[in-house]
Design a protein around this motif. Structure first.
Motif, PDB file in Angstrom:
ATOM      1  N   TYR A 161       0.837  -1.196   0.000  1.00  0.00           N
ATOM      2  CA  TYR A 161       0.000   0.000   0.000  1.00  0.00           C
ATOM      3  C   TYR A 161       0.875   1.251   0.000  1.00  0.00           C
ATOM      4  CZ  TYR A 161      -3.246   3.562   1.592  1.00  0.00           C
ATOM      5  OH  TYR A 161      -3.979   4.700   1.709  1.00  0.00           O
ATOM      6  N   TYR A 162       1.864   1.293   0.890  1.00  0.00           N
ATOM      7  CA  TYR A 162       2.717   2.482   0.970  1.00  0.00           C
ATOM      8  C   TYR A 162       3.595   2.622  -0.279  1.00  0.00           C
ATOM      9  CZ  TYR A 162       1.183   2.939   5.765  1.00  0.00           C
ATOM     10  OH  TYR A 162       0.411   3.100   6.878  1.00  0.00           O
ATOM     11  N   ARG A 163       4.006   1.489  -0.859  1.00  0.00           N
ATOM     12  CA  ARG A 163       4.804   1.555  -2.075  1.00  0.00           C
ATOM     13  C   ARG A 163       3.979   2.148  -3.220  1.00  0.00           C
ATOM     14  NH1 ARG A 163       5.891  -1.366  -6.551  1.00  0.00           N
ATOM     15  NH2 ARG A 163       4.442  -3.021  -6.061  1.00  0.00           N
ATOM     16  N   LEU A 164       2.723   1.743  -3.319  1.00  0.00           N
ATOM     17  CA  LEU A 164       1.864   2.290  -4.364  1.00  0.00           C
ATOM     18  C   LEU A 164       1.537   3.757  -4.123  1.00  0.00           C
ATOM     19  CD1 LEU A 164      -0.560  -0.696  -4.941  1.00  0.00           C
ATOM     20  CD2 LEU A 164       1.181   0.164  -6.501  1.00  0.00           C
ATOM     21  N   GLN A 165       1.432   4.159  -2.880  1.00  0.00           N
ATOM     22  CA  GLN A 165       1.179   5.573  -2.577  1.00  0.00           C
ATOM     23  C   GLN A 165       2.365   6.438  -2.977  1.00  0.00           C
ATOM     24  OE1 GLN A 165      -1.643   7.030  -1.519  1.00  0.00           O
ATOM     25  NE2 GLN A 165      -2.547   4.998  -1.752  1.00  0.00           N
ATOM     26  N   GLY A 166       3.555   5.888  -2.923  1.00  0.00           N
ATOM     27  CA  GLY A 166       4.753   6.638  -3.277  1.00  0.00           C
ATOM     28  C   GLY A 166       4.836   6.934  -4.766  1.00  0.00           C
ATOM     29  N   LEU A 167       4.087   6.223  -5.589  1.00  0.00           N
ATOM     30  CA  LEU A 167       4.115   6.489  -7.020  1.00  0.00           C
ATOM     31  C   LEU A 167       3.584   7.871  -7.344  1.00  0.00           C
ATOM     32  CD1 LEU A 167       2.898   3.079  -8.494  1.00  0.00           C
ATOM     33  CD2 LEU A 167       5.213   3.988  -8.456  1.00  0.00           C
ATOM     34  N   ALA A 168       2.707   8.395  -6.519  1.00  0.00           N
ATOM     35  CA  ALA A 168       2.131   9.718  -6.762  1.00  0.00           C
ATOM     36  C   ALA A 168       3.132  10.829  -6.481  1.00  0.00           C
ATOM     37  CB  ALA A 168       0.886   9.910  -5.905  1.00  0.00           C
ATOM     38  N   GLU A 169       4.209  10.521  -5.759  1.00  0.00           N
ATOM     39  CA  GLU A 169       5.180  11.547  -5.381  1.00  0.00           C
ATOM     40  C   GLU A 169       6.261  11.758  -6.437  1.00  0.00           C
ATOM     41  OE1 GLU A 169       6.685  10.316  -1.641  1.00  0.00           O
ATOM     42  OE2 GLU A 169       4.746  10.444  -0.666  1.00  0.00           O
ATOM     43  N   GLU A 170       6.244  10.970  -7.499  1.00  0.00           N
ATOM     44  CA  GLU A 170       7.252  11.150  -8.535  1.00  0.00           C
ATOM     45  C   GLU A 170       7.082  12.509  -9.206  1.00  0.00           C
ATOM     46  OE1 GLU A 170       7.167   7.944 -11.278  1.00  0.00           O
ATOM     47  OE2 GLU A 170       7.597   6.449  -9.745  1.00  0.00           O
ATOM     48  N   ASP A 171       8.165  13.010  -9.778  1.00  0.00           N
ATOM     49  CA  ASP A 171       8.125  14.321 -10.428  1.00  0.00           C
ATOM     50  C   ASP A 171       7.502  14.182 -11.812  1.00  0.00           C
ATOM     51  OD1 ASP A 171       9.331  15.534  -8.297  1.00  0.00           O
ATOM     52  OD2 ASP A 171      11.366  15.185  -9.053  1.00  0.00           O
ATOM     53  N   TRP A 172       6.309  14.657 -11.923  1.00  0.00           N
ATOM     54  CA  TRP A 172       5.665  14.718 -13.223  1.00  0.00           C
ATOM     55  C   TRP A 172       4.640  15.832 -13.172  1.00  0.00           C
ATOM     56  CZ3 TRP A 172       0.391  13.888 -13.823  1.00  0.00           C
ATOM     57  CH2 TRP A 172      -0.260  13.314 -12.745  1.00  0.00           C
ATOM     58  N   GLU A 173       4.317  16.338 -14.311  1.00  0.00           N
ATOM     59  CA  GLU A 173       3.424  17.485 -14.384  1.00  0.00           C
ATOM     60  C   GLU A 173       2.476  17.268 -15.555  1.00  0.00           C
ATOM     61  OE1 GLU A 173       4.072  22.073 -15.649  1.00  0.00           O
ATOM     62  OE2 GLU A 173       5.556  21.185 -14.314  1.00  0.00           O
ATOM     63  N   PRO A 174       1.187  17.480 -15.335  1.00  0.00           N
ATOM     64  CA  PRO A 174       0.258  17.321 -16.448  1.00  0.00           C
ATOM     65  C   PRO A 174       0.443  18.447 -17.462  1.00  0.00           C
ATOM     66  CG  PRO A 174      -0.905  18.105 -14.506  1.00  0.00           C
ATOM     67  CD  PRO A 174       0.498  17.829 -14.086  1.00  0.00           C
ATOM     68  N   ILE A 175       0.575  18.111 -18.717  1.00  0.00           N
ATOM     69  CA  ILE A 175       0.764  19.101 -19.788  1.00  0.00           C
ATOM     70  C   ILE A 175      -0.379  18.935 -20.779  1.00  0.00           C
ATOM     71  CG2 ILE A 175       2.276  19.834 -21.659  1.00  0.00           C
ATOM     72  CD1 ILE A 175       4.604  18.675 -20.087  1.00  0.00           C
ATOM     73  N   ARG A 176      -0.994  20.039 -21.106  1.00  0.00           N
ATOM     74  CA  ARG A 176      -2.095  20.008 -22.044  1.00  0.00           C
ATOM     75  C   ARG A 176      -1.568  19.821 -23.466  1.00  0.00           C
ATOM     76  NH1 ARG A 176      -7.495  21.646 -21.941  1.00  0.00           N
ATOM     77  NH2 ARG A 176      -8.246  22.203 -24.000  1.00  0.00           N
ATOM     78  N   VAL A 177      -2.198  18.970 -24.200  1.00  0.00           N
ATOM     79  CA  VAL A 177      -1.805  18.702 -25.576  1.00  0.00           C
ATOM     80  C   VAL A 177      -2.283  19.852 -26.448  1.00  0.00           C
ATOM     81  CG1 VAL A 177      -2.101  17.100 -27.494  1.00  0.00           C
ATOM     82  CG2 VAL A 177      -1.979  16.242 -25.166  1.00  0.00           C
ATOM     83  N   THR A 178      -1.405  20.314 -27.315  1.00  0.00           N
ATOM     84  CA  THR A 178      -1.801  21.417 -28.194  1.00  0.00           C
ATOM     85  C   THR A 178      -2.821  20.915 -29.202  1.00  0.00           C
ATOM     86  OG1 THR A 178       0.055  20.925 -29.629  1.00  0.00           O
ATOM     87  CG2 THR A 178       0.416  22.600 -27.957  1.00  0.00           C
ATOM     88  N   ARG A 179      -3.818  21.761 -29.469  1.00  0.00           N
ATOM     89  CA  ARG A 179      -4.899  21.395 -30.387  1.00  0.00           C
ATOM     90  C   ARG A 179      -4.561  21.834 -31.805  1.00  0.00           C
ATOM     91  NH1 ARG A 179      -8.126  18.100 -27.298  1.00  0.00           N
ATOM     92  NH2 ARG A 179      -8.305  19.007 -25.261  1.00  0.00           N
ATOM     93  N   LEU A 180      -5.155  21.138 -32.758  1.00  0.00           N
ATOM     94  CA  LEU A 180      -4.994  21.516 -34.154  1.00  0.00           C
ATOM     95  C   LEU A 180      -5.869  22.726 -34.452  1.00  0.00           C
ATOM     96  CD1 LEU A 180      -5.156  17.962 -35.744  1.00  0.00           C
ATOM     97  CD2 LEU A 180      -3.116  19.334 -35.326  1.00  0.00           C
ATOM     98  N   GLU A 181      -5.602  23.378 -35.592  1.00  0.00           N
ATOM     99  CA  GLU A 181      -6.403  24.547 -35.960  1.00  0.00           C
ATOM    100  C   GLU A 181      -7.852  24.138 -36.160  1.00  0.00           C
ATOM    101  OE1 GLU A 181      -5.226  27.167 -39.123  1.00  0.00           O
ATOM    102  OE2 GLU A 181      -3.126  26.833 -38.616  1.00  0.00           O
ATOM    103  N   GLY A 182      -8.759  24.898 -35.579  1.00  0.00           N
ATOM    104  CA  GLY A 182     -10.188  24.661 -35.728  1.00  0.00           C
ATOM    105  C   GLY A 182     -10.717  23.558 -34.817  1.00  0.00           C
TER     106      GLY A 182
END
Length: 124
Positions: free
Chosen positions: A91-112
């Motif tokens: 349980y604690y090992r799986l909870q530690g996965l959320a602490e990794e360094d990552w950031e949500p990045i929005r995908v750029t949209r196509l024109e229109g």
């Protein structure tokens, strides 16, 4: 020569054929086809299935023997290589996965392409 599927035989050839085993069998089969063709046919199928069961039994026994031949040394190796399992540690090992360094990045949209954003602010 063949006439409509029947072989032409002279009188002497026909009498010789009727006296032979094939001729007597054909005469009996015309009188009662199920008894002289159906019963032997079904009997051969049943006997064949029992006869072939021995071959399939040998095949499956050999595969079972190969699987069950794992000796004690192999079992000890498997037991040694296993990681100790503790539900709390997992349980604690799986909870530690959320602490990794990552950031949500929005995908750029196509024109229109729609932004799919709902505006919840009140319209003025």
């Amino acid at each position: 020569m063949s006439f409509g599927g029947k072989k032409f035989r002279s009188r002497r050839q026909q009498l010789a054929y009727e006296a032979s085993l094939a001729g007597r069998y054909q005469k009996l089969m015309k009188k009662n086809p199920f008894l002289y063709f159906g019963v032997p046919f079904c009997g051969m199928i049943v006997l064949g299935s029992y006869w072939l069961a021995g071959f399939t039994e040998v095949k499956y026994e050999r595969e079972d023997r190969r699987i069950n031949e794992m000796n004690e040394e192999d079992l000890l190796k498997i037991k040694k290589n296993q990681r100790k399992f503790d539900i709390k540690d997992e349980y604690y090992r799986l909870q530690g996965l959320a602490e990794e360094d990552w950031e949500p990045i929005r995908v750029t949209r196509l024109e229109g392409e729609s932004e799919n954003v709902w505006d919840t602010s009140p319209k003025s």
